[in-house]
Design a protein around this motif. Structure first.
Motif, PDB file in Angstrom:
ATOM      1  N   ASN A 206       0.866  -1.172   0.000  1.00 32.23           N
ATOM      2  CA  ASN A 206       0.000   0.000   0.000  1.00 32.23           C
ATOM      3  C   ASN A 206       0.904   1.223   0.000  1.00 32.23           C
ATOM      4  O   ASN A 206       1.279   1.730   1.059  1.00 32.23           O
ATOM      5  CB  ASN A 206      -0.890  -0.037   1.255  1.00 32.23           C
TER       6      ASN A 206
ATOM      7  N   CYS B  24       0.702   4.501   2.232  1.00 31.81           N
ATOM      8  CA  CYS B  24       1.054   4.532   3.655  1.00 31.81           C
ATOM      9  C   CYS B  24       2.398   3.855   3.909  1.00 31.81           C
ATOM     10  O   CYS B  24       2.982   4.019   4.960  1.00 31.81           O
ATOM     11  CB  CYS B  24      -0.045   3.855   4.469  1.00 31.81           C
TER      12      CYS B  24
ATOM     13  N   ASP C 148       2.695   0.538   3.760  1.00 32.06           N
ATOM     14  CA  ASP C 148       2.423  -0.798   4.294  1.00 32.06           C
ATOM     15  C   ASP C 148       2.876  -1.862   3.297  1.00 32.06           C
ATOM     16  O   ASP C 148       2.691  -1.716   2.093  1.00 32.06           O
ATOM     17  CB  ASP C 148       0.926  -0.994   4.552  1.00 32.06           C
TER      18      ASP C 148
ATOM     19  N   CYS D  27       1.777   0.426   9.250  1.00 33.59           N
ATOM     20  CA  CYS D  27       1.191   1.178  10.357  1.00 33.59           C
ATOM     21  C   CYS D  27       0.438   0.217  11.292  1.00 33.59           C
ATOM     22  O   CYS D  27       0.222  -0.947  10.973  1.00 33.59           O
ATOM     23  CB  CYS D  27       0.248   2.240   9.815  1.00 33.59           C
TER      24      CYS D  27
ATOM     25  N   CYS E  80      -2.735  -1.436   9.757  1.00 28.48           N
ATOM     26  CA  CYS E  80      -2.453  -2.515   8.794  1.00 28.48           C
ATOM     27  C   CYS E  80      -1.990  -3.776   9.511  1.00 28.48           C
ATOM     28  O   CYS E  80      -2.499  -4.871   9.270  1.00 28.48           O
ATOM     29  CB  CYS E  80      -1.384  -2.034   7.813  1.00 28.48           C
TER      30      CYS E  80
ATOM     31  N   ARG F 216      -7.409   5.440   5.476  1.00 30.48           N
ATOM     32  CA  ARG F 216      -6.881   4.280   6.192  1.00 30.48           C
ATOM     33  C   ARG F 216      -7.570   2.971   5.811  1.00 30.48           C
ATOM     34  O   ARG F 216      -7.177   1.909   6.283  1.00 30.48           O
ATOM     35  CB  ARG F 216      -7.004   4.478   7.713  1.00 30.48           C
TER      36      ARG F 216
ATOM     37  N   CYS G  87      -5.218   0.576   4.455  1.00 33.09           N
ATOM     38  CA  CYS G  87      -4.362  -0.014   5.491  1.00 33.09           C
ATOM     39  C   CYS G  87      -5.081  -1.203   6.129  1.00 33.09           C
ATOM     40  O   CYS G  87      -4.514  -2.282   6.286  1.00 33.09           O
ATOM     41  CB  CYS G  87      -4.060   1.010   6.584  1.00 33.09           C
TER      42      CYS G  87
HETATM   43 ZN    ZN Z   1      -1.127   1.990   6.782  1.00 32.11          ZN
END
Ligand code: ZN
Length: 156
Positions: free
Chosen positions: A39, A42, A44, A67, A70, A125, A128
């Motif tokens: 991702n 972010c 991830d 994060c 995630c 988000r 995530c």
């Molecule tokens: Zn994330």
């Protein structure tokens, strides 16, 4: 900032899964399908590994970095689908997608994962929260399972 009781409890559940992830770490064994998704918005990076026998998800593992939403979500996902039939796992996956897109919360199916319901109010988000589930979904898709064992798909 002040939180209601539920929000505090949800944050505790999320941080618990983030700090002590369930089913974390990939295995080097035949019979597992591994899917790797990223991702970029972010940072991830998540791999999910699944073993299916006779329509039952016998083992799920995940590994990656990202994060707290995630990583915690992947941990909860693995906990939710382990030992389930593919049909039950698909139902849970759909319930999770419905929850994070604000379409209702099925506590019975989602158990601790209801702690991520606040994501529905944080559209950036959602990616995530669903990354681990999306990777899982690909590990059990017919197309993926029919491919050679140990297939790794990297999608950005
Ligand atoms: Zn994330």
């Amino acid at each position: 900032m002040s939180y209601s009781y539920d929000e505090q409890m949800f944050r505790q559940i999320i941080m618990d899964h983030y700090k002590t992830p369930r089913f974390k770490g990939l295995v080097e064994q035949p019979g597992f399908v591994t899917v790797h998704l990223k991702n970029p918005s972010c940072g991830d990076d998540m791999q999910v590994q699944t073993q299916v026998e006779n329509g039952v998800i016998t083992e799920v593992h995940h590994d990656g970095s990202g994060c707290s939403i995630c990583c915690a979500s992947a941990s909860m996902m693995a906990q939710l689908v382990s030992g389930e039939t593919i049909e039950q796992a698909q139902a849970k996956k759909q319930a999770f997608y419905d929850m994070v897109s604000g379409q209702g919360i099925d506590e019975e199916l989602l158990d601790e994962a209801i702690s991520l319901q606040g994501v529905a109010k944080l559209p950036p988000r959602i990616k995530c929260a669903t990354l681990g589930w999306k990777a899982f979904e690909q590990t059990i898709s017919k197309e993926t399972v029919e491919q050679a064992e140990g297939v790794t798909i990297v999608t950005e």
